[in-house]
Design a protein around this motif. Structure first.
Motif, mmCIF file in Angstrom:
data_model
loop_
_atom_site.group_PDB
_atom_site.id
_atom_site.type_symbol
_atom_site.label_atom_id
_atom_site.label_comp_id
_atom_site.label_asym_id
_atom_site.label_seq_id
_atom_site.Cartn_x
_atom_site.Cartn_y
_atom_site.Cartn_z
ATOM 1 N N ALA A 274 1.043 -1.029 -0.188
ATOM 2 C CA ALA A 274 0.457 -0.119 0.028
ATOM 3 C C ALA A 274 0.388 1.421 -0.195
ATOM 4 N N PHE A 275 1.681 1.336 0.295
ATOM 5 C CA PHE A 275 2.429 2.655 1.180
ATOM 6 C C PHE A 275 3.636 2.751 -0.840
ATOM 7 N N GLN A 276 4.048 2.011 -1.728
ATOM 8 C CA GLN A 276 3.814 2.511 -2.926
ATOM 9 C C GLN A 276 2.627 2.174 -3.758
ATOM 10 N N ARG A 277 1.667 1.630 -3.532
ATOM 11 C CA ARG A 277 1.250 2.175 -4.366
ATOM 12 C C ARG A 277 -0.340 2.967 -4.493
ATOM 13 N N VAL A 278 -0.546 3.542 -2.717
ATOM 14 C CA VAL A 278 -1.695 4.846 -2.595
ATOM 15 C C VAL A 278 -1.840 6.211 -1.889
ATOM 16 N N VAL A 279 -1.759 7.241 -1.888
ATOM 17 C CA VAL A 279 -1.285 7.754 -0.958
ATOM 18 C C VAL A 279 -2.662 8.536 0.059
ATOM 19 N N ASP A 280 -2.601 8.555 1.163
ATOM 20 C CA ASP A 280 -3.913 9.467 1.729
ATOM 21 C C ASP A 280 -3.542 10.840 2.364
ATOM 22 N N PHE A 281 -3.765 11.632 1.610
ATOM 23 C CA PHE A 281 -3.126 12.716 1.853
ATOM 24 C C PHE A 281 -3.630 13.595 3.386
ATOM 25 N N GLN A 282 -4.680 12.895 3.778
ATOM 26 C CA GLN A 282 -5.466 13.382 5.356
ATOM 27 C C GLN A 282 -4.622 12.433 6.643
ATOM 28 N N ALA A 283 -3.688 11.505 6.212
ATOM 29 C CA ALA A 283 -3.055 10.620 6.973
ATOM 30 C C ALA A 283 -1.637 10.712 7.141
ATOM 31 N N PRO A 284 -0.783 9.982 8.031
ATOM 32 C CA PRO A 284 0.602 10.183 8.679
ATOM 33 C C PRO A 284 1.191 8.757 7.871
ATOM 34 N N ARG A 285 2.135 9.200 7.448
ATOM 35 C CA ARG A 285 3.858 8.043 6.873
ATOM 36 C C ARG A 285 2.907 8.211 6.179
ATOM 37 N N GLU B 162 -2.961 20.808 -10.355
ATOM 38 C CA GLU B 162 -3.681 20.124 -9.708
ATOM 39 C C GLU B 162 -2.844 19.540 -8.863
ATOM 40 N N TYR B 163 -2.072 18.630 -9.358
ATOM 41 C CA TYR B 163 -1.107 17.987 -8.643
ATOM 42 C C TYR B 163 -0.571 18.706 -7.257
ATOM 43 N N LEU B 164 -0.729 19.704 -7.489
ATOM 44 C CA LEU B 164 -0.080 20.352 -6.002
ATOM 45 C C LEU B 164 -1.082 20.899 -5.384
ATOM 46 N N ALA B 165 -1.995 20.870 -5.214
ATOM 47 C CA ALA B 165 -3.219 20.826 -4.657
ATOM 48 C C ALA B 165 -3.458 19.666 -3.959
ATOM 49 N N LEU B 166 -3.136 18.153 -4.468
ATOM 50 C CA LEU B 166 -3.496 16.871 -3.563
ATOM 51 C C LEU B 166 -2.657 17.343 -2.785
ATOM 52 N N THR B 167 -1.171 17.781 -2.024
ATOM 53 C CA THR B 167 0.117 18.207 -1.014
ATOM 54 C C THR B 167 -0.812 19.691 -0.522
ATOM 55 N N THR B 168 -1.093 20.596 -1.109
ATOM 56 C CA THR B 168 -1.957 21.654 -0.619
ATOM 57 C C THR B 168 -2.460 21.672 0.646
ATOM 58 N N GLY B 169 -3.849 20.506 0.498
ATOM 59 C CA GLY B 169 -5.213 20.408 0.714
ATOM 60 C C GLY B 169 -5.001 18.795 1.743
ATOM 61 N N GLY B 170 -3.423 18.674 1.379
ATOM 62 C CA GLY B 170 -3.514 17.533 2.725
ATOM 63 C C GLY B 170 -2.879 18.272 4.191
ATOM 64 N N THR B 171 -2.713 16.890 5.258
ATOM 65 C CA THR B 171 -2.406 16.793 6.454
ATOM 66 C C THR B 171 -1.440 17.525 6.521
ATOM 67 N N GLU B 172 -1.023 17.991 8.251
ATOM 68 C CA GLU B 172 0.095 19.717 8.196
ATOM 69 C C GLU B 172 1.041 17.675 8.936
ATOM 70 N N GLU B 173 0.828 16.610 8.723
ATOM 71 C CA GLU B 173 1.880 16.243 9.504
ATOM 72 C C GLU B 173 3.470 15.388 8.560
ATOM 73 N N GLN B 174 2.810 16.467 6.784
ATOM 74 C CA GLN B 174 3.000 15.755 5.829
ATOM 75 C C GLN B 174 5.070 16.621 6.061
ATOM 76 N N TYR B 175 4.565 17.595 7.222
ATOM 77 C CA TYR B 175 5.725 18.192 7.230
ATOM 78 C C TYR B 175 6.201 18.603 8.260
ATOM 79 N N ASP B 176 5.235 18.014 9.254
ATOM 80 C CA ASP B 176 5.843 18.129 10.871
ATOM 81 C C ASP B 176 6.536 17.149 11.588
ATOM 82 N N ASP B 177 5.799 15.718 11.009
ATOM 83 C CA ASP B 177 6.354 14.042 11.475
ATOM 84 C C ASP B 177 7.685 14.695 11.337
ATOM 85 N N PRO B 178 8.404 14.341 12.553
ATOM 86 C CA PRO B 178 9.906 14.173 12.569
ATOM 87 C C PRO B 178 10.217 13.169 11.969
#
Length: 354
Positions: A212-223, A254-270
């Protein structure tokens, strides 16, 4: 859009170019270059090359990061030791492990060879790369033995497109553009989830949990593998510039909007650095689309790279994947972040002169 501050981080993210930010980004890029150079022998051999290929992106990183002479030394070693006459990776520690296709690695080497005017090497590599592109869909095959499984992958496809842009291979680039456009249009769960693979005309939405890590990205989920939209946008920005194609710019947005609309954990998760290619993609889009609202995100990602760098100048992979990184892990990740940060720095500096 997601706000440009974080409750988890004590300092707000920057939203504009400042002399202080530029100075820190420049220093971080230079430290990354030094770290890589210090681990190259006089004959261009990178540390750990006898064990595994963790060096494939380093020549490109050194070339765009400000050390073309070190990049040239490495490419000389690559030509002597790591490449076949046909432009493929030699078996053993130079090849990609796990049966993966060599597209991701070879594309980076083709880019550096072209930038260093080693056109014969770049041309040989491109000949091999074309074997791994589906001529009908334009997608890059994920596996070396694609006759057994013709799976195509977003990461490899976009990377293939980037080397095609730089080396002037319009036919290959057109195919990549076609694939990225179709794959986004046929997604069943946007903007929450992006499925990253296809087999011919069919998106891959059913797969074993272990992949799943290679095949799908959930932009509201961590890691998650958040890097997929960023590399697509990096290609689309360049494709739009080369072909004066506003529809490619819109697709990049449109591709970048997937990221900018996603969780803050994209940036903040150490524990995660999976957002890194978003910085590259946003920087490319800022260059191609300077009035498109990308500057705050490029500034934010410049700061993100600075904050994630180790004191010795290296960067480490995501600790949730690699909790105790060795020299090989640090080498490939430092090369990646040095390359990406170089493009961030270039975009920020160019924007200040507008």
């Amino acid at each position: 859009m997601t706000p440009l501050t974080s409750e988890k981080d004590p300092a707000p993210w920057p939203t504009d170019t400042t002399p202080d930010l530029l100075a820190r980004v420049s220093q971080a890029r230079a430290k990354g270059v030094t770290w890589l150079r210090d681990r190259i022998a006089d004959d261009g051999r990178p540390e750990g090359a006898e064990t595994a290929n963790s060096w494939w992106r380093a020549p490109w990183a050194l070339c765009v990061g400000g050390a073309p002479e070190a990049a040239a030394a490495m490419m000389g070693w690559v030509e002597r030791e790591a490449l076949t006459d046909e432009g493929d990776l030699r078996p053993g520690p130079y090849d990609v492990p796990g049966g993966s296709s060599p597209v991701y690695h070879l594309s980076a080497l083709a880019i550096c060879a072209w930038l260093l005017a080693r056109y014969d090497t770049a041309t040989a590599i491109n000949t091999t790369l074309r074997r791994f592109q589906n001529p009908d869909t334009g997608g890059a095959y994920d596996l070396r033995d694609f006759a057994q499984d013709p799976l195509e992958d977003n990461l490899k496809t976009a990377q293939l497109g980037l080397s095609a842009l730089i080396t002037g291979d319009r036919h290959t680039a057109d195919g990549v553009h076609r694939w990225l456009k179709r794959n986004l249009a046929e997604q069943p769960e946007l903007p929450k989830r992006l499925f990253t693979g296809r087999r011919g005309d069919t998106p891959v939405i059913d797969f074993p949990p272990e992949t799943a890590f290679q095949r799908v990205v959930d932009f509201q989920a961590p890691r998650q593998a958040y890097f997929h939209p960023g590399i697509a946008a990096a290609f689309l920005a360049g494709y739009a510039q080369q072909n004066s194609d506003p529809s490619a710019l819109q697709l990049g947005r449109e591709y970048l909007a997937l990221t900018t609309g996603g969780t803050e954990e994209q940036y903040d998760d150490p524990t995660s650095v999976q957002i890194c290619k978003f910085g590259w993609g946003a920087a490319a889009m800022l260059s191609a689309d300077p009035d498109g609202g990308h500057l705050p995100w490029v500034a934010r990602m410049g700061e993100w790279f600075v904050r994630r760098q180790r004191p010795d100048g290296a960067w480490a992979p995501s600790s949730f994947v690699t909790p105790q990184p060795g020299i090989l892990d640090l080498y490939w990740k430092t090369a990646e972040h040095t390359m990406e940060l170089s493009y961030v720095e270039q975009a920020l500096k160019a924007h200040t002169t507008r």
